[in-house]
Structure formats: C-alpha cells, structure tokens
Design an enzyme around this catalytic site. Structure first.
Site, PDB file in Angstrom:
ATOM      1  N   GLY A   1       0.884  -0.868  -0.519  1.00  0.00           N
ATOM      2  CA  GLY A   1       0.096  -0.116   0.050  1.00  0.00           C
ATOM      3  C   GLY A   1       1.106   1.034   0.120  1.00  0.00           C
ATOM      4  O   GLY A   1       1.910   1.468  -0.202  1.00  0.00           O
TER       5      GLY A   1
ATOM      6  N   ARG B   1       2.660   3.907   1.123  1.00  0.00           N
ATOM      7  CA  ARG B   1       3.574   3.984   2.937  1.00  0.00           C
ATOM      8  C   ARG B   1       3.385   2.450   3.554  1.00  0.00           C
ATOM      9  O   ARG B   1       3.975   3.078   5.066  1.00  0.00           O
ATOM     10  CB  ARG B   1       3.050   5.075   3.434  1.00  0.00           C
ATOM     11  CG  ARG B   1       3.419   7.033   2.778  1.00  0.00           C
ATOM     12  CD  ARG B   1       4.763   7.560   3.188  1.00  0.00           C
ATOM     13  NE  ARG B   1       4.625   9.291   2.163  1.00  0.00           N
ATOM     14  CZ  ARG B   1       4.980   9.463   2.898  1.00  0.00           C
ATOM     15  NH1 ARG B   1       5.424   9.567   4.375  1.00  0.00           N
ATOM     16  NH2 ARG B   1       5.210  11.194   1.716  1.00  0.00           N
ATOM     17  N   SER B   2       4.407   2.278   2.583  1.00  0.00           N
ATOM     18  CA  SER B   2       3.966   0.623   3.219  1.00  0.00           C
ATOM     19  C   SER B   2       5.320   0.447   3.320  1.00  0.00           C
ATOM     20  O   SER B   2       6.067  -0.681   4.312  1.00  0.00           O
ATOM     21  CB  SER B   2       3.360  -0.804   2.711  1.00  0.00           C
ATOM     22  OG  SER B   2       3.899  -0.595   0.863  1.00  0.00           O
TER      23      SER B   2
ATOM     24  N   LYS C   1       7.264   0.367   1.213  1.00  0.00           N
ATOM     25  CA  LYS C   1       7.768  -0.942  -0.165  1.00  0.00           C
ATOM     26  C   LYS C   1       8.988  -0.839  -0.730  1.00  0.00           C
ATOM     27  O   LYS C   1       9.600  -1.409  -1.202  1.00  0.00           O
ATOM     28  CB  LYS C   1       6.731  -1.473  -0.831  1.00  0.00           C
ATOM     29  CG  LYS C   1       5.846  -0.551  -1.892  1.00  0.00           C
ATOM     30  CD  LYS C   1       4.535  -0.796  -2.631  1.00  0.00           C
ATOM     31  CE  LYS C   1       4.393   0.958  -2.737  1.00  0.00           C
ATOM     32  NZ  LYS C   1       3.779   2.279  -2.132  1.00  0.00           N
TER      33      LYS C   1
ATOM     34  N   ALA D   1      12.427   6.076 -12.216  1.00  0.00           N
ATOM     35  CA  ALA D   1      11.637   6.484 -11.806  1.00  0.00           C
ATOM     36  C   ALA D   1      10.705   6.467 -13.027  1.00  0.00           C
ATOM     37  O   ALA D   1      10.685   7.666 -14.188  1.00  0.00           O
ATOM     38  CB  ALA D   1      12.089   7.750 -11.706  1.00  0.00           C
TER      39      ALA D   1
ATOM     40  N   GLY E   1       7.558   8.223 -12.407  1.00  0.00           N
ATOM     41  CA  GLY E   1       6.724   8.937 -12.330  1.00  0.00           C
ATOM     42  C   GLY E   1       7.055  10.346 -12.972  1.00  0.00           C
ATOM     43  O   GLY E   1       8.463  10.939 -13.159  1.00  0.00           O
TER      44      GLY E   1
ATOM     45  N   HIS F   1      13.553  10.457  -3.053  1.00  0.00           N
ATOM     46  CA  HIS F   1      14.058   8.709  -2.198  1.00  0.00           C
ATOM     47  C   HIS F   1      15.254   8.625  -2.822  1.00  0.00           C
ATOM     48  O   HIS F   1      16.291   7.803  -2.708  1.00  0.00           O
ATOM     49  CB  HIS F   1      12.707   8.047  -3.318  1.00  0.00           C
ATOM     50  CG  HIS F   1      11.770   8.090  -3.194  1.00  0.00           C
ATOM     51  ND1 HIS F   1      11.374   6.937  -3.800  1.00  0.00           N
ATOM     52  CD2 HIS F   1      10.877   7.745  -2.079  1.00  0.00           C
ATOM     53  CE1 HIS F   1      10.195   6.337  -3.114  1.00  0.00           C
ATOM     54  NE2 HIS F   1       9.848   7.107  -2.362  1.00  0.00           N
TER      55      HIS F   1
ATOM     56  N   ARG G   1      18.775   6.604  -1.695  1.00  0.00           N
ATOM     57  CA  ARG G   1      19.429   6.367  -2.267  1.00  0.00           C
ATOM     58  C   ARG G   1      21.266   6.476  -2.694  1.00  0.00           C
ATOM     59  O   ARG G   1      22.082   5.499  -2.622  1.00  0.00           O
ATOM     60  CB  ARG G   1      19.327   6.267  -3.763  1.00  0.00           C
ATOM     61  CG  ARG G   1      17.855   5.388  -3.965  1.00  0.00           C
ATOM     62  CD  ARG G   1      17.483   4.472  -5.378  1.00  0.00           C
ATOM     63  NE  ARG G   1      16.824   5.729  -6.043  1.00  0.00           N
ATOM     64  CZ  ARG G   1      16.300   7.119  -6.510  1.00  0.00           C
ATOM     65  NH1 ARG G   1      15.660   6.511  -5.607  1.00  0.00           N
ATOM     66  NH2 ARG G   1      16.480   7.453  -7.143  1.00  0.00           N
TER      67      ARG G   1
ATOM     68  N   ASP H   1      10.317   1.922 -10.727  1.00  0.00           N
ATOM     69  CA  ASP H   1       9.497   2.068  -8.899  1.00  0.00           C
ATOM     70  C   ASP H   1       8.638   3.009  -9.475  1.00  0.00           C
ATOM     71  O   ASP H   1       9.143   4.742  -9.947  1.00  0.00           O
ATOM     72  CB  ASP H   1      10.231   2.810  -7.602  1.00  0.00           C
ATOM     73  CG  ASP H   1       9.055   3.571  -6.588  1.00  0.00           C
ATOM     74  OD1 ASP H   1       8.550   2.774  -6.500  1.00  0.00           O
ATOM     75  OD2 ASP H   1      10.181   3.861  -5.498  1.00  0.00           O
TER      76      ASP H   1
END
Lengths: 174, 174, 174
Positions: free
Chosen positions: B14, B16-17, B19, B38, B40, B54, B58, B88
């Site tokens: 989900g 904010r899980s 993942k 990415a 997005g 993010h 990394r 992602d």
C-alpha cells in the site's frame, strides 16, 4: 495443487487479485461436479462482459445458477455429496440485499448457519473492501461493515481460508 | 537479508508501506551495480519532494533514469549481467499510459514478455490499490483493473514476490 | 493462544477485520491487569454505538481511559509492570491530531520513543488505510501518509506484529 475438499473454503482478496480464478481451480481440483452460483446482476455492459468472460473461462461442464438474493436457499437446493459449489461473490450479494432493503445481518447469519450443514464442498469468494480510506458516504460505510462482519463469520466457520493478492494465495487458516 | 538475485522480483504494497525502501535494500544487498528507473513525472510540488527524498536516500552510486512511458525499452537498454534495476513504480507507469491513451494491455504484455529475457536482476515495485471500496468513477475502476491484471502477470513471471505492509515483507512466492 | 507478553505488540488491519477483538484477546491472555485507552471521540451516534459495543464486550474488569490527543502522556502514566494496555486505535489518534493541527510527525516520534521505555505490555491497534485508490483530497492523502509512516515506525519498534483480515491473524514479526 490445493483442492476444495468436502467442507467450506473461503477465498477473499482485492479487485482483480485473481481470487475467482484461484477459487475455480480449487473446485476443478476437487474432482467433484462443479457448480457456479453467480450473485451478480448484469446491470450494465461493463458487468455483463465480465460475467461472460468468467463463464467462457469455466467451460460447459459447470452447472451455472444466478441468484442475486436468496443465496442460502440456492445453496441448500444445489448442494450434494458429489458436488463442489463456487459462490462468486459475497460482496455482490451484500450489495443486492442492501439495494432491496433486506435485513443483511439476519440473511448473513442464515447463510453462515447453513454452511455447517451442506453436503459436498462449497467455495465462497468475496472482495476485501476495508483497507482503503474511510468512505465519505454512509451507505458505503454500512456496506463495508456488513462485508467485514460477514467475512469474519464465514472465515470462522470455514475449514480453510485463503487471502489472494497478485494472483497468489496466502493460506490464513486450515 | 534477502537480496535480489539474478532474475525478477516483484514487491507490492500500500501507500507508505515501506515497499520502496525494502526494494532498495534488496538491490543494495545483491552486490550488483544499482540502477533506478523512475516512472513518476514531477507533475507537482508534492510529487517532486517525494522524488527528491527517494533520491537522497539512495545515494550517488545509483544510476538513475526517468522513463514515464517506454519502460520496456528502458529496461532492455539498461539491463546487464552485473546490474540490478529497480523500477518504481508500475502503478505510476499505468497512470501515465492511460493519460497518454496508450494501449495498456499491449504495453503490459510487452513488459511481462521482456522480463523473461533480461540479464542481471530487476526488482519491480507497485502499489496495491484494489482493497478499498469500488471507486465511483469509471477511469479509477479501469486503472484498478489494469493494475490488478498487470500485478497478476508480473507475479506469475517473477522468481520471488513480496507483499509489504507496515514496513514488513511477507514472502508470497519464491 | 498467543498473548501479549511484556513488551510491545502492533495489530493492524482493515475496517471490520476483527483487529480489536483479536487485540483484546491478546491482552486477556496475558494474565496482566487490562487497561483500555480509547483514542476515539464520540462525535456522532454512529461512533458512540461502536464505542459502547466495544466496552460491553470487554467487561468491567478493564480500566478504561479516553485520550484523543495526549496518548504518550496517558501511556506513560498508565503503564505498570503488572498491566497490559490496549490502545484502540492509532488512526483515530492521527485524525484527532490533524484536526487540532498538532505536529503529527513530532507526536508520532514521541509515541514511538516512549514505547521502548514502558513497563508491562502494550498492544497498539490501527487501521490499514493505504490499499485503496489514491484519495482525491489532499487531507486524506496526508492522513494516509501519516498513518503509513507511523505504522512503519511502530512495527519496527514492536516485538510482535499481526496483520488481521477476516478475523484471522497473520504474524508478520516476532
């Protein structure tokens, strides 16, 4: 491959989680004569095309019954020692009961009670709908409550329970 | 610590899980050279600040590529025996395809087909979005269906599959 | 039966998943003196009837405290070696903090920090809300983010973590 042995199996998961296909495979693997109880009504084209796709996938050796409301009666009528019945799905049934202003709690209780007495195998499929944000409107909240209460009662009664996500089953009971 | 061995890993969960962090750790633990795809687009400030957070997490040893649409081509170009690629995420990719009116089913099939042939390791991250109330609008329902279908196909192809909730991974396959 | 041993247990799941009943059983099975911290406010009749049903189920040997906002202080005050405290639930607490425009991140951090130092047992219950479609409004998205971040932090700190669905617990840690 796991199969639906005599007794009751509950399969639940999200939208497009693969829960119906998994449940069909359980029924096929049981070696019993397969029957399908569709609780959905073909209210619109979107729904109709899903129903037809499901039916094509299952093949003609399945007995198919449509029962949007009187699910307990349909199960009692259909169940036999040599038959595995797939019910798809409980959340559509709850929706239909709510739209017809039936007593969902009483009907749910009657369904769960009947499960203990059915001969053969029954596999009940349902949508998990309680893992998102609280819905704005009261009817959706009621629906979510009815579905959750029913899932708990069915899972308590079931001999095995699977949560399905991304097509993969996770055994939670049995 | 589990690592992303050569082959394909699917990580879903989900909002904010945890993942993404879990998937990053799989890649780091592989010992392979890490790359990040990415999907997005920085459409607004909210999104942009997430992307920057993010990236800061990394670190600079990661190769980063932005590819909102042509994911299959990007993976084919980037993949090498000594590289672990993190994608992602798949749901943002599906969103982008829908906004551009691409054929999501065909693009999804091409992605899944390419996964069998890639050298090195690939870890695909996605949002599970099918466990809430049925959305009111048809586009959100289509999105949910596309995402669910893609998840099933990717999970079937993947060597390992993890469901992440509250930061904790649950191995569902592999 | 699993019990809440000394230390911290996190129980999360969807609406009407049976998470509260499961958490109550953990506390009862611990043999410690049970206390209940209700974070919900009786804003309306719907809420009030739930609260009363929960209270009737637990019985009078429970100490009950209502604390919509200052949860960390309430826990610090209540915790004792011979006591098991049930907090129901964290998502209502986050909602209350947001409505009062408190600093949710700071309050969440203080809660998680205090968990390491409490004597006795504490069982924290929360709603998973991140597995549906992305909500339209920004406040619901913020809520979802705060809840998810808090769940990750609490689960990391907890000695055991259970995901509950259809009344069945799935142990994810411990």
């Amino acid at each position: 491959m796991t199969s639906a042995g005599p007794g009751c199996t509950f399969v639940f998961g999200g939208a497009r989680s693969g829960k119906s296909v998994f449940a069909e495979r359980l029924v096929e693997a049981s070696g019993l004569s397969p029957a399908y109880v569709a609780t959905g009504r073909c209210l619109d084209g979107e729904m109709e095309s899903r129903v037809l796709a499901h039916r094509a996938r299952r093949g003609s050796h399945w007995t198919t019954v449509e029962e949007p409301l009187d699910l307990t009666a349909a199960l009692t009528r259909l169940a036999r020692d040599d038959r595995a019945i797939l019910v798809d799905c409980l959340t559509l049934w709850v929706t239909n009961l709510m739209l017809e202003e039936r007593d969902v709690k009483a009907e749910s209780r009657a369904l769960v009670d009947c499960l203990t007495e059915l001969p053969g195998a029954v596999v009940l499929v349902s949508n998990e709908v309680g893992l998102g944000i609280v819905p704005d409107n009261a009817m959706a909240r009621d629906f979510r409550d009815h579905a959750g209460d029913l899932h708990q009662a069915v899972a308590e009664r079931a001999d095995s329970v699977f949560f399905v996500a991304a097509g993969l089953p996770l055994k939670m009971k049995g």
